[in-house]
Design a protein around this motif. Structure first.
Motif, mmCIF file in Angstrom:
data_model
loop_
_atom_site.group_PDB
_atom_site.id
_atom_site.type_symbol
_atom_site.label_atom_id
_atom_site.label_comp_id
_atom_site.label_asym_id
_atom_site.label_seq_id
_atom_site.Cartn_x
_atom_site.Cartn_y
_atom_site.Cartn_z
ATOM 1 N N ILE B 7 41.295 108.126 104.826
ATOM 2 C CA ILE B 7 40.103 108.712 104.198
ATOM 3 C C ILE B 7 39.743 110.022 104.886
ATOM 4 N N THR B 10 42.494 112.797 104.156
ATOM 5 C CA THR B 10 42.483 113.318 102.787
ATOM 6 C C THR B 10 41.262 114.192 102.562
ATOM 7 N N THR B 11 40.098 113.746 103.092
ATOM 8 C CA THR B 11 38.888 114.546 102.916
ATOM 9 C C THR B 11 39.013 115.868 103.660
ATOM 10 N N LYS B 13 41.653 117.613 104.213
ATOM 11 C CA LYS B 13 42.524 118.544 103.499
ATOM 12 C C LYS B 13 41.752 119.336 102.454
#
Lengths: 159, 140
Positions: B7, B10-11, B13
């Motif tokens: 989580i 991905t955030t 990025k």
């Protein structure tokens, strides 16, 4: 999806060259014409129409706002209750989402709806551990998430 | 123990680019609105620190193979060069100059040599802050 989108923009740019005007309205007209052309030739694409995926994303957003309102009301009822009759619980949610962004999106949606918080994602990314304020039945809680958010996310990501 | 950071990573990025873009905006806003080289540099450092938190030191070093000590040096040289360039034109040290130019896409833009000085400040801030964080975080 990306190919159809690029093709649509390309058609719109070609339309701008054909009509010899570089304004935004010409681009929009060309884009709409391109959309109709792509819809007509949809059998030649291996994937779904990208409009279908955009529509699924729109429906996911609506679903999120609906769940947000409903679960806010239920948390309000828990807070205002004079007696503490809640049953907090940590349960495991098996998931078959594959991509990183799908899991991140699912966790964010679960956390943003009040009453449930994602605590941990297992190392193989197959299980989410969720804390919930008030759960009567674990299977019911798992099913409700599976049938709302996970289903809607799958609908968006299906090629 | 290695935990699953899917989580956070991905955030990061996505959020990294938003912070970086905002830091560039703040840097260029400095002349007429609040902002400038210092806050712009700190925001860029913040974006890089977010990368360091989400991934590890080695990965970030591989992705951004700059020697940040040299970045600090380049920044100081740029600031000193801008300040002393006025000596060539026979005006006092630190005298700035500006003029209006017509640039493609931007239209008529007023370009000021104070911006070069600000770019020097920006590079010094980014270089110094990242050097501090990398040398505290690293083993050697």
């Amino acid at each position: 999806m990306a190919f159809q989108l690029i093709l649509n923009v390309f058609i719109a740019v070609v339309w701008m060259f054909v009509s010899g005007s570089a304004s935004a309205s010409t681009f929009i007209i060309g884009y709409l014409i391109g959309l109709i052309l792509i819809m007509m030739t949809r059998r030649f694409f291996k994937e779904r129409l990208y409009i279908a995926r955009l529509w699924a994303a729109f429906k996911l957003t609506l679903l999120f706002f609906k769940e947000l309102t409903l679960s806010n009301i239920s948390v309000l009822r828990v807070v205002l209750q004079p007696k503490m009759t809640i049953q907090p619980m940590i349960f495991a949610l098996p998931t078959d989402l594959e991509h990183d962004w799908e899991i991140t999106l699912l966790s964010s949606l679960i956390t943003l709806t009040p009453g449930t918080i994602v605590l941990h994602v297992s190392d193989d990314q197959r299980t989410l551990y969720i804390h919930a304020i008030d759960v009567d039945d674990v299977d019911e809680a798992v099913d409700s998430i599976k049938h709302t958010f996970e289903k809607a996310i799958k609908e968006v990501s299906r090629p | 123990m290695k935990t699953n950071d899917v989580i956070l990573q991905t955030t990061t990025k996505v959020v990294f680019f938003i912070i970086f873009l905002f830091s560039i905006h703040i840097f260029f806003a400095g002349h007429y609105t609040p902002g400038g080289g210092f806050v712009g540099g700190l925001l860029t450092t913040g974006a890089l620190v977010l990368l360091l938190l989400a991934f590890d030191l080695k990965t970030v070093k591989q992705a951004l193979p700059f020697n940040f000590t040299i970045v600090t040096g380049i920044g100081l040289l740029l600031a000193l060069g801008t300040a002393s360039a006025s000596l060539v034109f026979n005006v006092p040290f630190f005298t700035h100059a500006f003029d209006d130019f017509t640039l493609p896409l931007f239209g008529v833009t007023s370009l000021h040599t104070a911006m070069l000085f600000d770019a020097g400040v920006y590079l010094v801030v980014v270089g110094a802050a990242i050097t501090i964080i990398q040398s505290i975080g690293g083993d050697a």
